[in-house]
Design an enzyme around this catalytic site. Structure first.
Site, mmCIF file in Angstrom:
data_model
loop_
_atom_site.group_PDB
_atom_site.id
_atom_site.type_symbol
_atom_site.label_atom_id
_atom_site.label_comp_id
_atom_site.label_asym_id
_atom_site.label_seq_id
_atom_site.Cartn_x
_atom_site.Cartn_y
_atom_site.Cartn_z
ATOM 1 N N ASN A 91 -49.383 9.229 -40.795
ATOM 2 C CA ASN A 91 -48.775 10.495 -40.391
ATOM 3 C C ASN A 91 -48.691 11.433 -41.588
ATOM 4 O O ASN A 91 -48.509 11.008 -42.727
ATOM 5 C CB ASN A 91 -47.385 10.261 -39.775
ATOM 6 C CG ASN A 91 -46.264 10.365 -40.792
ATOM 7 O OD1 ASN A 91 -45.800 11.461 -41.118
ATOM 8 N ND2 ASN A 91 -45.832 9.214 -41.327
ATOM 9 N N PHE A 121 -41.918 16.596 -42.341
ATOM 10 C CA PHE A 121 -40.509 16.923 -42.060
ATOM 11 C C PHE A 121 -40.373 18.001 -40.987
ATOM 12 O O PHE A 121 -39.576 18.934 -41.099
ATOM 13 C CB PHE A 121 -39.783 17.392 -43.326
ATOM 14 C CG PHE A 121 -39.503 16.318 -44.347
ATOM 15 C CD1 PHE A 121 -39.793 14.998 -44.114
ATOM 16 C CD2 PHE A 121 -38.924 16.663 -45.567
ATOM 17 C CE1 PHE A 121 -39.535 14.018 -45.060
ATOM 18 C CE2 PHE A 121 -38.654 15.691 -46.529
ATOM 19 C CZ PHE A 121 -38.964 14.367 -46.280
ATOM 20 N N SER A 127 -41.228 10.591 -49.164
ATOM 21 C CA SER A 127 -42.290 10.927 -48.220
ATOM 22 C C SER A 127 -43.465 11.540 -48.969
ATOM 23 O O SER A 127 -43.276 12.409 -49.822
ATOM 24 C CB SER A 127 -41.791 11.932 -47.172
ATOM 25 O OG SER A 127 -42.875 12.428 -46.401
ATOM 26 N N ASN A 174 -45.639 13.481 -47.637
ATOM 27 C CA ASN A 174 -46.154 14.581 -46.817
ATOM 28 C C ASN A 174 -45.534 15.942 -47.099
ATOM 29 O O ASN A 174 -45.864 16.925 -46.443
ATOM 30 C CB ASN A 174 -45.998 14.234 -45.330
ATOM 31 C CG ASN A 174 -46.724 12.958 -44.981
ATOM 32 O OD1 ASN A 174 -47.847 12.747 -45.419
ATOM 33 N ND2 ASN A 174 -46.081 12.090 -44.220
ATOM 34 N N THR A 175 -44.612 16.010 -48.057
ATOM 35 C CA THR A 175 -44.080 17.281 -48.539
ATOM 36 C C THR A 175 -44.528 17.432 -49.982
ATOM 37 O O THR A 175 -44.181 16.592 -50.825
ATOM 38 C CB THR A 175 -42.542 17.311 -48.455
ATOM 39 O OG1 THR A 175 -42.147 17.248 -47.078
ATOM 40 C CG2 THR A 175 -41.998 18.592 -49.067
ATOM 41 N N LYS A 196 -34.008 6.037 -50.155
ATOM 42 C CA LYS A 196 -35.245 5.488 -49.572
ATOM 43 C C LYS A 196 -36.380 5.668 -50.571
ATOM 44 O O LYS A 196 -36.641 6.781 -51.040
ATOM 45 C CB LYS A 196 -35.588 6.194 -48.260
ATOM 46 C CG LYS A 196 -36.732 5.513 -47.499
ATOM 47 C CD LYS A 196 -36.792 5.965 -46.057
ATOM 48 C CE LYS A 196 -37.805 5.147 -45.269
ATOM 49 N NZ LYS A 196 -37.807 5.492 -43.832
ATOM 50 N N ASN A 248 -40.604 3.346 -47.696
ATOM 51 C CA ASN A 248 -41.216 4.423 -46.926
ATOM 52 C C ASN A 248 -42.693 4.089 -46.705
ATOM 53 O O ASN A 248 -43.137 2.971 -46.947
ATOM 54 C CB ASN A 248 -41.064 5.745 -47.685
ATOM 55 C CG ASN A 248 -40.939 6.945 -46.775
ATOM 56 O OD1 ASN A 248 -41.629 7.031 -45.762
ATOM 57 N ND2 ASN A 248 -40.078 7.887 -47.123
#
Length: 338
Positions: A115, A119, A178, A180-181, A216, A245
């Site tokens: 993915n 966010f 994460s 993805n940011t 996390k 994560n």
């Protein structure tokens, strides 16, 4: 039934569209009176499953990881399929649409998901509105920063989410892991992470009844970085760690879309996440509790993480591939062990 009939049908369609369809289906079935049926099929209620961690009582140690119910839209209904706790988010101060679609990919051969959602959520105010209707579900609030917020101002985003959610969640999770940011994982560095956690803990201790704060972390950290995490957790006196994560590693994958950008979750993460749990537990002398997440697709996977040092476990991709029966299987296995 899920793996034989429901999953093959759902997997014919785009995963993000299926996600929202499933939300609507579960919500509507609950309204139609299926709550008792769900609970009778999947819930395992036994006092021997209770766990007291971070000063909280969990009715069982199997939770839903963040990312599934980002906006706190379905936590009440998901409680009916056997979870011991639900973690919502990642929530950011302002609403944001996330990364461009397509951004969610199944890797069926690898029993995995990639993915790069970014966010996507309706913002913390919207989440609070829904959480005010909570009827007894133990909730974790996973918080992050908006994409447009530069890292030097990130602390303020986390404080805004913390303040807004404080009266409505049972524990907090600081998400700096994460992939993805853009730039977010830079906040895992020793200096910025220590500053962030110190600031949140200071705000926390100013409250009448402070809440547990967890960190996390990514599975891609080196042993030296994990040692830094242990030092930071002890220094800042936060309550524990969620390990782990998603990963940016693509080692051993065989699916055709294995090179899509984003975080990988699922079966390929099983071994690494357990290694991280064991490392943190042993090197810290079990100084803090750990929630184990990553690649749990069987009851045995969950037991391995608990044996490695986790106090609780969470599901995400395993829940999608195996269905609610997985929650029941883990709780039954724990009772058989007792």
């Amino acid at each position: 039934m899920y793996k034989l009939f429901i999953r093959p049908l759902l997997f014919l369609f785009d995963p993000e569209r299926v996600h929202y369809f499933t939300f609507s289906l579960i919500r509507n079935m609950t309204k139609l009176g299926f709550k008792r049926i769900f609970r009778s099929i999947w819930c395992v209620e036994d006092l021997d499953l209770e766990r007291n961690v971070f000063g909280l009582t969990f009715k069982n140690p199997v939770g839903l990881a963040a990312g599934f119910d980002k906006d706190a839209k379905l936590y009440q209904e998901l409680d009916n399929v056997g979870f011991g706790f639900i973690e919502i988010g990642t929530v950011t101060p302002k609403p944001q649409s996330g990364n461009p679609k397509k951004r969610l990919f199944r890797l069926k051969k690898d029993q995995a998901i990639i993915n790069r959602m970014g966010f996507n959520n309706g913002g913390v105010v919207e989440a609070v509105t829904r959480l005010k209707k909570n009827e007894g579900v133990l909730i974790g609030g996973n918080i992050g920063k908006n994409k447009i917020t530069p890292n030097e101002d990130a602390v303020q985003d986390y404080i805004l989410c913390f303040d807004a959610l404080f009266e409505h969640v049972d524990y907090f999770v600081v998400n700096v892991s994460s992939p993805n940011t853009p730039g977010l994982r830079e906040l895992q560095g020793k200096e910025p992470l220590t500053q962030l956690l110190h600031t949140l803990q200071k705000r926390n201790t100013e409250m009448d009844s402070p809440k547990p704060i967890l960190l996390k972390i990514a599975p891609d950290l080196t042993d030296d970085q994990l040692m830094d995490i242990i030092i930071i957790v002890k220094e800042t006196k936060i309550s524990g760690v969620i390990a782990t994560n998603t990963t940016i590693s693509r080692e051993g994958l065989t699916s055709t879309n294995k090179n899509e950008m984003g975080g990988l979750s699922g079966k390929p993460l099983t071994k690494r996440s357990t290694e991280v749990i064991r490392f943190l537990s042993e090197k810290s002398d079990k100084a803090f509790p750990i929630i184990g997440v990553g690649g749990i697709h069987t009851a045995e996977d969950a037991l391995e993480k608990l044996d490695a040092g986790a106090s609780l476990v969470q599901l995400y991709t395993g829940f999608i591939y195996e269905g609610p029966q997985l929650i029941k299987d883990i709780n039954k296995a724990l009772l058989n062990r007792a």
